[in-house]
Design an enzyme around this catalytic site. Structure first.
Site, PDB file in Angstrom:
ATOM      1  N   HIS A 287      -1.793   1.227   6.439  1.00 39.46           N
ATOM      2  CA  HIS A 287      -2.285   2.325   7.274  1.00 39.46           C
ATOM      3  C   HIS A 287      -3.415   1.841   8.158  1.00 39.46           C
ATOM      4  O   HIS A 287      -4.004   0.780   7.936  1.00 39.46           O
ATOM      5  CB  HIS A 287      -2.795   3.476   6.388  1.00 39.46           C
ATOM      6  CG  HIS A 287      -3.870   3.049   5.450  1.00 39.46           C
ATOM      7  ND1 HIS A 287      -5.196   2.946   5.816  1.00 39.46           N
ATOM      8  CD2 HIS A 287      -3.819   2.636   4.150  1.00 39.46           C
ATOM      9  CE1 HIS A 287      -5.912   2.523   4.793  1.00 39.46           C
ATOM     10  NE2 HIS A 287      -5.092   2.311   3.761  1.00 39.46           N
TER      11      HIS A 287
ATOM     12  N   GLU B  98      -0.047   4.635   1.809  1.00 41.29           N
ATOM     13  CA  GLU B  98      -0.186   5.628   2.875  1.00 41.29           C
ATOM     14  C   GLU B  98       0.807   5.421   4.013  1.00 41.29           C
ATOM     15  O   GLU B  98       1.178   6.367   4.704  1.00 41.29           O
ATOM     16  CB  GLU B  98      -1.616   5.608   3.430  1.00 41.29           C
ATOM     17  CG  GLU B  98      -2.672   6.150   2.474  1.00 41.29           C
ATOM     18  CD  GLU B  98      -3.218   5.087   1.535  1.00 41.29           C
ATOM     19  OE1 GLU B  98      -4.188   5.379   0.823  1.00 41.29           O
ATOM     20  OE2 GLU B  98      -2.682   3.958   1.521  1.00 41.29           O
TER      21      GLU B  98
ATOM     22  N   HIS C 295      -8.066   5.357   6.811  1.00 42.93           N
ATOM     23  CA  HIS C 295      -9.353   5.136   6.160  1.00 42.93           C
ATOM     24  C   HIS C 295      -9.503   3.638   5.957  1.00 42.93           C
ATOM     25  O   HIS C 295      -8.588   2.876   6.281  1.00 42.93           O
ATOM     26  CB  HIS C 295      -9.436   5.861   4.800  1.00 42.93           C
ATOM     27  CG  HIS C 295      -8.500   5.326   3.771  1.00 42.93           C
ATOM     28  ND1 HIS C 295      -7.142   5.613   3.761  1.00 42.93           N
ATOM     29  CD2 HIS C 295      -8.704   4.486   2.717  1.00 42.93           C
ATOM     30  CE1 HIS C 295      -6.564   4.985   2.747  1.00 42.93           C
ATOM     31  NE2 HIS C 295      -7.488   4.287   2.095  1.00 42.93           N
TER      32      HIS C 295
ATOM     33  N   ASP D 172       0.858  -1.176   0.000  1.00 43.62           N
ATOM     34  CA  ASP D 172       0.000   0.000   0.000  1.00 43.62           C
ATOM     35  C   ASP D 172       0.898   1.231   0.000  1.00 43.62           C
ATOM     36  O   ASP D 172       2.130   1.114  -0.058  1.00 43.62           O
ATOM     37  CB  ASP D 172      -0.939  -0.037   1.212  1.00 43.62           C
ATOM     38  CG  ASP D 172      -2.230   0.726   0.978  1.00 43.62           C
ATOM     39  OD1 ASP D 172      -2.359   1.394  -0.071  1.00 43.62           O
ATOM     40  OD2 ASP D 172      -3.115   0.672   1.843  1.00 43.62           O
TER      41      ASP D 172
ATOM     42  N   HIS E  98      -2.377  -0.189  -3.946  1.00 38.47           N
ATOM     43  CA  HIS E  98      -2.864   1.151  -3.608  1.00 38.47           C
ATOM     44  C   HIS E  98      -3.611   1.805  -4.762  1.00 38.47           C
ATOM     45  O   HIS E  98      -3.104   1.856  -5.897  1.00 38.47           O
ATOM     46  CB  HIS E  98      -1.694   2.059  -3.214  1.00 38.47           C
ATOM     47  CG  HIS E  98      -2.094   3.492  -3.024  1.00 38.47           C
ATOM     48  ND1 HIS E  98      -2.807   3.932  -1.934  1.00 38.47           N
ATOM     49  CD2 HIS E  98      -1.899   4.585  -3.805  1.00 38.47           C
ATOM     50  CE1 HIS E  98      -3.032   5.227  -2.039  1.00 38.47           C
ATOM     51  NE2 HIS E  98      -2.489   5.650  -3.167  1.00 38.47           N
TER      52      HIS E  98
ATOM     53  N   GLU F  98      -8.330  -2.407   6.515  1.00 35.67           N
ATOM     54  CA  GLU F  98      -7.548  -3.131   5.513  1.00 35.67           C
ATOM     55  C   GLU F  98      -6.575  -4.117   6.152  1.00 35.67           C
ATOM     56  O   GLU F  98      -6.339  -5.213   5.639  1.00 35.67           O
ATOM     57  CB  GLU F  98      -6.822  -2.127   4.621  1.00 35.67           C
ATOM     58  CG  GLU F  98      -7.797  -1.262   3.836  1.00 35.67           C
ATOM     59  CD  GLU F  98      -7.142  -0.086   3.121  1.00 35.67           C
ATOM     60  OE1 GLU F  98      -5.966  -0.221   2.718  1.00 35.67           O
ATOM     61  OE2 GLU F  98      -7.809   0.955   2.952  1.00 35.67           O
TER      62      GLU F  98
END
Length: 276
Positions: free
Chosen positions: A104, A10, A115, A8, A60, A134
């Site tokens: 994240h 972030e 998020h 990912d 991502h 996630e």
């Protein structure tokens, strides 16, 4: 040794803002190179202890963030979309371990760029009644394949989140959240060395299989839009808890794949940027 890396953005070293991680953002081009460096550190760590088959899933956003020429050639890159299994596309029971790079924290927690999958369109998620994002859903899905998550990198909030799901996971905090778009960042050379060393050390140690997952799980998602929830009722097996919350029962990883369909439906009905 077969290693699966889900990458990912972030939770990558130094990145703190939407402009760092969204195509078109003023610092996105730099951000995608930073992403490659964190991924390559994990690849180096795996190769150093004998990994001979490494796949990296660009997980991502558009899933085309990693430029092939920037990724260590000893790994195979899976990029682009759609992907039926999203962030865990390509993961199979044949993998010996999974590594999460740049992850994240879930929606509602005070982590950097926190998020759950779709910015503020998804307000909350629960797996078997437990708040999940996630990280937790990736760990649970990997466990359903019989593959343990062994290392996760991200901010300190993300590291705490995976530890709550599975305290055997080695974590590397590359930054420390002060707010959703603010962090104390560690030097890049330091974090890449830490990632490489953590991966090598963890893969050198005995790797135990994950706990046996339940035969059936319930995934519930609360959407910002009641329209999304109402539309999803057209999918067999989806029921409502309230006007904005839907749920379904099933076995992972099939339940994860169904959730990816929910997100495609939601995307067709909404057009909201991830970090409003």
């Amino acid at each position: 040794m077969r290693i699966y890396i889900s990458a990912d953005m972030e939770g990558i070293t130094g990145l703190v803002d939407a402009d760092d991680v969204q195509p078109g953002g003023r610092d996105y081009e730099r951000g995608r190179l930073m992403m490659a460096e964190d991924v390559n550190a994990a690849v180096r760590g795996a190769v150093a202890v004998g990994a001979c088959d490494i796949i990296v899933n660009d997980a991502h956003g558009p899933m085309r963030n990693l430029l092939p020429e920037t990724v260590d050639p000893r790994a195979r890159l899976l990029r682009g979309k759609p992907k039926q299994m999203g962030m865990v596309e390509g993961l199979t029971a044949e993998h010996d371990a999974m590594i999460c790079v740049g992850y994240h924290a879930r929606a509602g927690t005070l982590g950097v760029l926190s998020h759950s999958f779709m910015g503020h369109e998804i307000e909350d998620m629960w797996l078997d009644g437990r708040p999940v994002g996630e990280i937790g859903l990736a760990q649970a899905t990997a466990a359903a394949f019989g593959v343990p998550v062994v290392v996760l990198t991200g901010d300190d909030t993300a590291c705490a989140e995976i530890s709550a799901w599975d305290d055997s996971v080695t974590t590397v905090a590359v930054k420390y959240a002060h707010d959703r778009f603010t962090a104390q960042v560690r030097p890049a050379d330091e974090t890449r060395r830490a990632i490489e060393e953590a991966v090598s050390a963890r893969l050198s140690a005995p790797i135990n299989p994950p706990a046996t997952p339940p035969t059936s799980s319930t995934l519930a998602v609360r959407w910002q839009s009641a329209s999304v929830a109402a539309t999803l009722l057209g999918i067999p097996g989806v029921t409502t808890k309230d006007s904005r919350t839907v749920q379904a029962q099933g076995q992972l990883p099939a339940l994860y794949r169904q959730f990816c369909v929910w997100m495609r439906v939601a995307t067709s009905l909404t057009n909201q940027p991830p970090y409003c």
